[in-house]
Design an enzyme around this catalytic site. Sequence first.
Site, PDB file in Angstrom:
ATOM      1  CE1 TYR A 137      -3.011  -3.207   0.334  1.00 43.45           C
ATOM      2  CE2 TYR A 137      -3.737  -2.064   2.685  1.00 43.45           C
ATOM      3  CZ  TYR A 137      -3.908  -3.214   1.496  1.00 43.45           C
ATOM      4  OH  TYR A 137      -4.871  -4.130   1.525  1.00 43.45           O
ATOM      5  CE  LYS A 187       2.849 -17.231  -2.548  1.00 43.73           C
ATOM      6  NZ  LYS A 187       2.395 -18.453  -2.184  1.00 43.73           N
ATOM      7  CG  ASP A 220       0.215 -19.663   0.019  1.00 46.51           C
ATOM      8  OD1 ASP A 220       1.242 -19.376   0.654  1.00 46.51           O
ATOM      9  OD2 ASP A 220       0.532 -20.554  -1.035  1.00 46.51           O
ATOM     10  CG  ASP A 244      -6.260  -4.853   4.774  1.00 49.45           C
ATOM     11  OD1 ASP A 244      -7.209  -5.112   5.765  1.00 49.45           O
ATOM     12  OD2 ASP A 244      -6.434  -4.265   3.511  1.00 49.45           O
ATOM     13  CG  ASP A 248     -11.419  -8.219   6.128  1.00 46.08           C
ATOM     14  OD1 ASP A 248     -10.800  -7.452   6.856  1.00 46.08           O
ATOM     15  OD2 ASP A 248     -12.294  -7.908   5.368  1.00 46.08           O
TER      16      ASP A 248
HETATM   17  N1  GGG Z   1     -12.692   1.239   9.377  1.00 44.07           N
HETATM   18  C1  GGG Z   1     -12.223   1.936   8.324  1.00 44.07           C
HETATM   19  C2  GGG Z   1     -12.223   1.335   7.029  1.00 44.07           C
HETATM   20  O1  GGG Z   1     -13.078   1.761   6.372  1.00 44.07           O
HETATM   21  N2  GGG Z   1     -11.816   0.054   6.688  1.00 44.07           N
HETATM   22  C3  GGG Z   1     -11.944  -0.622   5.514  1.00 44.07           C
HETATM   23  C4  GGG Z   1     -10.813  -0.725   4.558  1.00 44.07           C
HETATM   24  O2  GGG Z   1     -11.028  -0.796   3.470  1.00 44.07           O
HETATM   25  N3  GGG Z   1      -9.527  -0.311   5.112  1.00 44.07           N
HETATM   26  C5  GGG Z   1      -8.413  -0.365   4.361  1.00 44.07           C
HETATM   27  C6  GGG Z   1      -7.325  -0.853   5.360  1.00 44.07           C
HETATM   28  O3  GGG Z   1      -7.474  -0.821   6.609  1.00 44.07           O
HETATM   29  O4  GGG Z   1      -6.177  -0.523   4.897  1.00 44.07           O
END
Ligand code: GGG
Length: 352
Positions: A137, A187, A220, A244, A248
Site C-alpha cells: 500500500y 511469500k 496462503d 489486511d 478479515d
Molecule cells: N474502518 C475503516 C475502514 O473503512 N476500513 C475498511 C478498509 O478497506 N480499510 C483498508 C485498510 O485498512 O487498509
Amino acid sequence: MGQHRIAVIAGDGIGKEVIPAAMQVIDAALPDSSVIEWDELPWSSDYYREHGRMMPEDGLDQLRAYDAIYLGAVGDPPDVPDHITLWGLLLPIRKQFDLHVNVRPVRLLEGLRGPLRDRGPDDIDMLFIRENTEGEYAGVGGRVHTGTEHEVAIQSSVFSRFNVERVVRYAFEQARNRRKHLTSITKSNAMQYGMPFWDDVVREVAHEYPDVVVSSMLVDAAAAAMVTHPHRFDVAVGSNLFADILTDLGGALMGSLGLPPSANIAADPSVPSLFEPVHGSAPDISGRGVANPMGSIWAGAMMLEHIGESEAGERVMKALERVCADGRTLTADLGGSASTSDVADAVRVALE
Ligand code: GGG
C-alpha cells in the site's frame, strides 16, 4: 475543556451509526462526560461530493493537534470509487502521521459462536501486527496508455529496512508479553525480492528476542492454518496487504467482521494515533440502525488505554465481554436481532 481532545471522523455508511453509539459507551466509562472533548469532523464521501476532496486541504494539520483520532469507516461505492475514499482520507493519515503498526486482536469472545466446529475462546486468541505505512500500500506505481489496448498498470511494493525492522521489533515485544510465539507471514517463494528481505530482517531481529519462538509461514498456508489450527497463532506479523486480508479472515473466525478493532499506532508518541473498527462502511446495511457497534466499542477501549485511561478501557472491554457472554443483546451478524443502540445501551448497563 476536556482532558483529552479526540478528533472523530465517523466517515461513511455504518461508520456514522457505530461511532456515535460507541462514543456514548466511552463517555459512560469515564468519571464524567467532560473527560473527553470530542470534535466531530464531517470528512467523508458526502464531504467529497460537496468539496471535491475527502478532507480539507489543511486536514492533516488540523488533526495533528489532537490526542487521538477515532474513525468509523470509509467507502461509498459505486458513487465514489473506493481508491478515492481510501487514498483521500485514511491512508494519508496513516502515512503522514507515521502510524507504523496496525494492531489487530483476533479473539473469539466467550458466549459467541465462531464458524469453526469445536473451537472456542482458548483456540482463537491471536494478535496481528500489520505493517501500516508501506509494503503493497506504498502507493508507488501508475497507469499509462489509459483506455487503449496497450494499457499498463504497475503497483510496486516497498519494504524499507528501517520500517520493517521497527514493525517486526514491535511484534516481538508483543509476543514477549504474551505466549512468546511469533509467526512471520511471508511469500518468499514467489515474491523473490521483498519477502526474502522481510525474512532476513525477522531473522536478524530475532537475535534480540531469544525467549520468543519464531516461525515463518507463507501467507496462503497461514490462511489455511488459521482455519485448521488457529491455536498455533499467538502474535503474527505481516505486510500491509497480507495482514489486511488475514485479519478479515480473523474477523470471520471471531463470528463477525463487526467485532475486530484496530489501533494504528504512531511511531512518535506526540503524534495522534488512530483507532477504528476493522470493518468498512457496509453500504448494504447502512441507514437501518442494525450495524454491530462492538468493533468501534473495542477500538474505543484500545484508545482509552492509549490515552492513559486504562481503567476505563478495561471497564469497556469487560462490559463488552459480559454482553457477548450473556448473548441476549446481539446484532444480526452475531445471530441476534438487536439494534446498534440496543447493543451500545447493553454495554453501557454492563459497565455498572
Ligand atoms: N474502518 C475503516 C475502514 O473503512 N476500513 C475498511 C478498509 O478497506 N480499510 C483498508 C485498510 O485498512 O487498509
